[in-house]
Design a protein around this motif. Structure first.
Motif, mmCIF file in Angstrom:
data_model
loop_
_atom_site.group_PDB
_atom_site.id
_atom_site.type_symbol
_atom_site.label_atom_id
_atom_site.label_comp_id
_atom_site.label_asym_id
_atom_site.label_seq_id
_atom_site.Cartn_x
_atom_site.Cartn_y
_atom_site.Cartn_z
ATOM 1 N N ARG A 426 6.244 5.154 -13.292
ATOM 2 C CA ARG A 426 5.468 5.596 -12.134
ATOM 3 C C ARG A 426 4.050 5.040 -12.187
ATOM 4 O O ARG A 426 3.454 4.708 -11.140
ATOM 5 C CB ARG A 426 5.446 7.117 -12.075
ATOM 6 N N SER A 427 3.504 4.931 -13.393
ATOM 7 C CA SER A 427 2.170 4.330 -13.528
ATOM 8 C C SER A 427 2.195 2.864 -13.117
ATOM 9 O O SER A 427 1.284 2.365 -12.443
ATOM 10 C CB SER A 427 1.676 4.450 -14.978
ATOM 11 N N SER A 428 3.257 2.163 -13.522
ATOM 12 C CA SER A 428 3.389 0.746 -13.139
ATOM 13 C C SER A 428 3.504 0.608 -11.631
ATOM 14 O O SER A 428 2.908 -0.315 -11.020
ATOM 15 C CB SER A 428 4.611 0.132 -13.821
ATOM 16 N N ILE A 429 4.274 1.509 -10.996
ATOM 17 C CA ILE A 429 4.398 1.475 -9.534
ATOM 18 C C ILE A 429 3.034 1.703 -8.886
ATOM 19 O O ILE A 429 2.655 1.047 -7.905
ATOM 20 C CB ILE A 429 5.412 2.535 -9.060
ATOM 21 N N GLY A 430 2.275 2.649 -9.494
ATOM 22 C CA GLY A 430 0.936 2.929 -8.964
ATOM 23 C C GLY A 430 0.021 1.720 -9.063
ATOM 24 O O GLY A 430 -0.740 1.431 -8.127
ATOM 25 N N LEU A 431 0.088 1.007 -10.165
ATOM 26 C CA LEU A 431 -0.739 -0.189 -10.330
ATOM 27 C C LEU A 431 -0.387 -1.262 -9.300
ATOM 28 O O LEU A 431 -1.279 -1.884 -8.693
ATOM 29 C CB LEU A 431 -0.569 -0.752 -11.744
ATOM 30 N N VAL A 432 0.910 -1.478 -9.100
ATOM 31 C CA VAL A 432 1.329 -2.480 -8.110
ATOM 32 C C VAL A 432 0.910 -2.045 -6.709
ATOM 33 O O VAL A 432 0.493 -2.862 -5.880
ATOM 34 C CB VAL A 432 2.851 -2.708 -8.193
ATOM 35 N N ARG A 433 1.021 -0.728 -6.416
ATOM 36 C CA ARG A 433 0.624 -0.232 -5.092
ATOM 37 C C ARG A 433 -0.858 -0.519 -4.845
ATOM 38 O O ARG A 433 -1.249 -0.948 -3.753
ATOM 39 C CB ARG A 433 0.915 1.266 -4.987
ATOM 40 N N LYS A 434 -1.675 -0.243 -5.865
ATOM 41 C CA LYS A 434 -3.111 -0.499 -5.720
ATOM 42 C C LYS A 434 -3.370 -1.980 -5.452
ATOM 43 O O LYS A 434 -4.210 -2.333 -4.620
ATOM 44 C CB LYS A 434 -3.850 -0.065 -6.984
ATOM 45 N N ARG A 435 -2.650 -2.814 -6.147
ATOM 46 C CA ARG A 435 -2.862 -4.259 -5.960
ATOM 47 C C ARG A 435 -2.467 -4.689 -4.550
ATOM 48 O O ARG A 435 -3.171 -5.472 -3.895
ATOM 49 C CB ARG A 435 -2.050 -5.035 -6.992
ATOM 50 N N VAL A 436 -1.314 -4.161 -4.069
ATOM 51 C CA VAL A 436 -0.861 -4.534 -2.727
ATOM 52 C C VAL A 436 -1.837 -4.018 -1.674
ATOM 53 O O VAL A 436 -2.167 -4.704 -0.698
ATOM 54 C CB VAL A 436 0.559 -3.995 -2.468
ATOM 55 N N LEU A 437 -2.365 -2.794 -1.884
ATOM 56 C CA LEU A 437 -3.357 -2.249 -0.945
ATOM 57 C C LEU A 437 -4.594 -3.128 -0.909
ATOM 58 O O LEU A 437 -5.172 -3.391 0.166
ATOM 59 C CB LEU A 437 -3.714 -0.821 -1.342
ATOM 60 N N ARG A 438 -5.014 -3.568 -2.073
ATOM 61 C CA ARG A 438 -6.191 -4.435 -2.137
ATOM 62 C C ARG A 438 -5.936 -5.749 -1.403
ATOM 63 O O ARG A 438 -6.796 -6.237 -0.649
ATOM 64 C CB ARG A 438 -6.565 -4.720 -3.597
ATOM 65 N N LEU A 439 -4.752 -6.312 -1.579
ATOM 66 C CA LEU A 439 -4.405 -7.554 -0.902
ATOM 67 C C LEU A 439 -4.353 -7.356 0.609
ATOM 68 O O LEU A 439 -4.763 -8.233 1.384
ATOM 69 C CB LEU A 439 -3.063 -8.087 -1.407
ATOM 70 N N ILE A 440 -3.849 -6.190 1.038
ATOM 71 C CA ILE A 440 -3.784 -5.897 2.475
ATOM 72 C C ILE A 440 -5.193 -5.826 3.058
ATOM 73 O O ILE A 440 -5.489 -6.382 4.134
ATOM 74 C CB ILE A 440 -3.018 -4.598 2.731
ATOM 75 N N GLU A 441 -6.092 -5.157 2.343
ATOM 76 C CA GLU A 441 -7.482 -5.039 2.812
ATOM 77 C C GLU A 441 -8.155 -6.409 2.831
ATOM 78 O O GLU A 441 -8.916 -6.730 3.765
ATOM 79 C CB GLU A 441 -8.245 -4.073 1.901
#
Length: 448
Positions: A426-441
């Motif tokens: 779940r932590s790994s999923i959270g890290l990837v989510r943060k990265r994708v959000l950053r890329l979207i922004e």
């Protein structure tokens, strides 16, 4: 039920899935081993005995009673005697498992050709030559011209009688031979229709007892018994002691020399070993006591026989019943005696396989977590390889996939001892989510 009770430190389902194939393998091997060893004997067996009122018929009933105690039904099939019994054993269609056979009836070649085994020597069968009072027979040469019954061909006595005439130099055609069965022969002798009758039977035969106690019938004394045993190898000398028939009346009034055959139980070699063991034990109880022609413990024995004695009978006569059968019910003891090698082999297989189970169990539980890392890695690669003109759409789609992935992972049921694996995922999923959000922004900022 509180939610915390849904979580355990152990997963029974995963364990069952892990050990399932091993269990199936062991069960299959055990089944084939069971079929191969065949530990339990059939519940029915057929024994070929002899004529009505003969010793074979009497002993057959005793064996039937002995095996009935163990739930084995013994079917008694009457016959003319030893030769017919042997012929039935050779004939597959006769459906005979075991039979009484006299010494001299069979040859070792029969054992090799037809697959026969012996259970050892059971008792002596004297050759009884009864004749009408007044004939005063001293030698077999005096039988010339007399009416002598030698029994049916299947009894084995005709062959023996021919051998006796031959060693005495008497031609067979000089004797008026008849081949009546035992009971008609006794009736004919008592009625005077024949002069003599030859029998080969244990003394407990009702017909033999009747003739021994009849005053107008005499018993031939084979005073050359030792010489007969040297000339005809399958014969042995025995003595009918004075007074053994009736001590009060002193019958017989003197020792009578007789010649005797030795009777054995002959079986097909495919007869179940447990049945051979039971018949051998019954033989000890039936024939082991003292008798007219034997000392206590003299029979049964595994001394020389025409057909080789089966090793199981030799061991039983020497050492007694198997150890387990002395303390456990027959069926239980027989199962372990027959299956112990298989059980040891299965145990030797189970022990090393059991060492594989814990690592497999750990792998199975962790695989429920690790398999999602593959999907997470696909999302990362998709994001990294997105072409510039379609990044916005790809980032948004992968973000939705991350949300779905996180929801699925959140519903994984896993033992508490492996909870750290789940939280790492779940932590790994959270890290990837943060990265994708950053890329979207960043993509939005670049377009503006």
């Amino acid at each position: 039920m509180p939610k915390k009770f849904k979580f355990t430190s152990f997963s029974l389902r995963d364990l069952l899935i892990t050990i399932g194939p091993l269990t199936v393998l062991i069960v299959v091997l055990g089944y084939f081993a069971y079929k191969l060893v065949n530990p339990f004997p059939p519940k029915e067996v057929t024994i070929s005995t002899g004529q009505e009122n003969s010793a074979y018929a009497s002993f057959g009933r005793q064996y039937a009673t002995a095996l009935d105690k163990f739930g084995i039904k013994v079917t008694l099939k009457p016959s003319q005697g030893a030769l017919e019994n042997l012929q039935r054993l050779k004939d597959d269609e006769a459906d005979i498992d075991i039979a009484f056979v006299q010494g001299g009836s069979a040859q070792q070649e029969d054992a090799e050709e037809y697959g026969l085994v012996s259970l050892g020597n059971l008792f002596s069968e004297p050759v009884w030559l009864f004749y009408r009072e007044g004939l005063d027979l001293q030698r077999l040469t005096q039988l010339k011209g007399l009416r002598v019954n030698v029994g049916a061909e299947g009894s084995g006595i005709p062959k023996l009688f021919r051998d006796l005439l031959k060693v005495n130099g008497v031609k067979e055609e000089s004797v008026r031979i008849s081949t009546l069965d035992d009971k008609p022969a006794v009736d004919a002798l008592l009625a005077g229709r024949i002069d003599a009758a030859v029998f080969s039977s244990a003394p407990n035969s009702a017909l033999i007892q009747k003739l021994l106690r009849t005053s107008k019938i005499d018993l031939f004394d084979f005073y050359q018994a030792e010489a007969y045993s040297r000339r005809i190898p399958y014969l042995s000398p025995v003595t009918l002691p004075r007074g053994i028939v009736d001590l009060g009346r002193d019958q017989p009034p003197r020792d009578v020399h007789l010649i005797a055959l030795t009777t054995t139980l002959v079986a097909r070699e495919d007869l179940h070993p447990a049945l051979i063991n039971l018949f051998a034990q019954a033989a000890v109880n039936i024939h082991g006591s003292a008798g007219w022609f034997r000392k206590r413990g003299e029979f049964p024995n595994a001394s020389y026989a025409d057909i080789p004695v089966v090793p199981a009978a030799i061991k039983l006569y020497r050492d007694g019943p198997p150890l387990l059968q002395r303390y456990l019910p027959f069926w239980v003891a027989n199962f372990f005696e027959r299956m112990w090698l298989v059980l040891v082999a299965l145990l030797a297989l189970i022990l090393p396989l059991s060492r594989v189970v814990p690592p497999l169990y750990v792998w199975k539980v962790r695989s429920r977590v690790y398999r999602w890392y593959g999907e997470l890695r696909v999302i990362e690669q998709t994001v990294e390889e997105a072409p510039p003109e379609s990044r916005a759409e790809i980032y948004a789609a992968q973000f939705r996939r991350l949300e779905e992935l996180d929801d699925k992972v959140n519903h994984i049921s896993i033992p508490l001892s492996f909870a750290d694996e789940l939280y790492r995922l779940r932590s790994s999923i959270g890290l990837v989510r943060k990265r994708v959000l950053r890329l979207i922004e960043e993509e939005k900022a670049a377009r503006n």
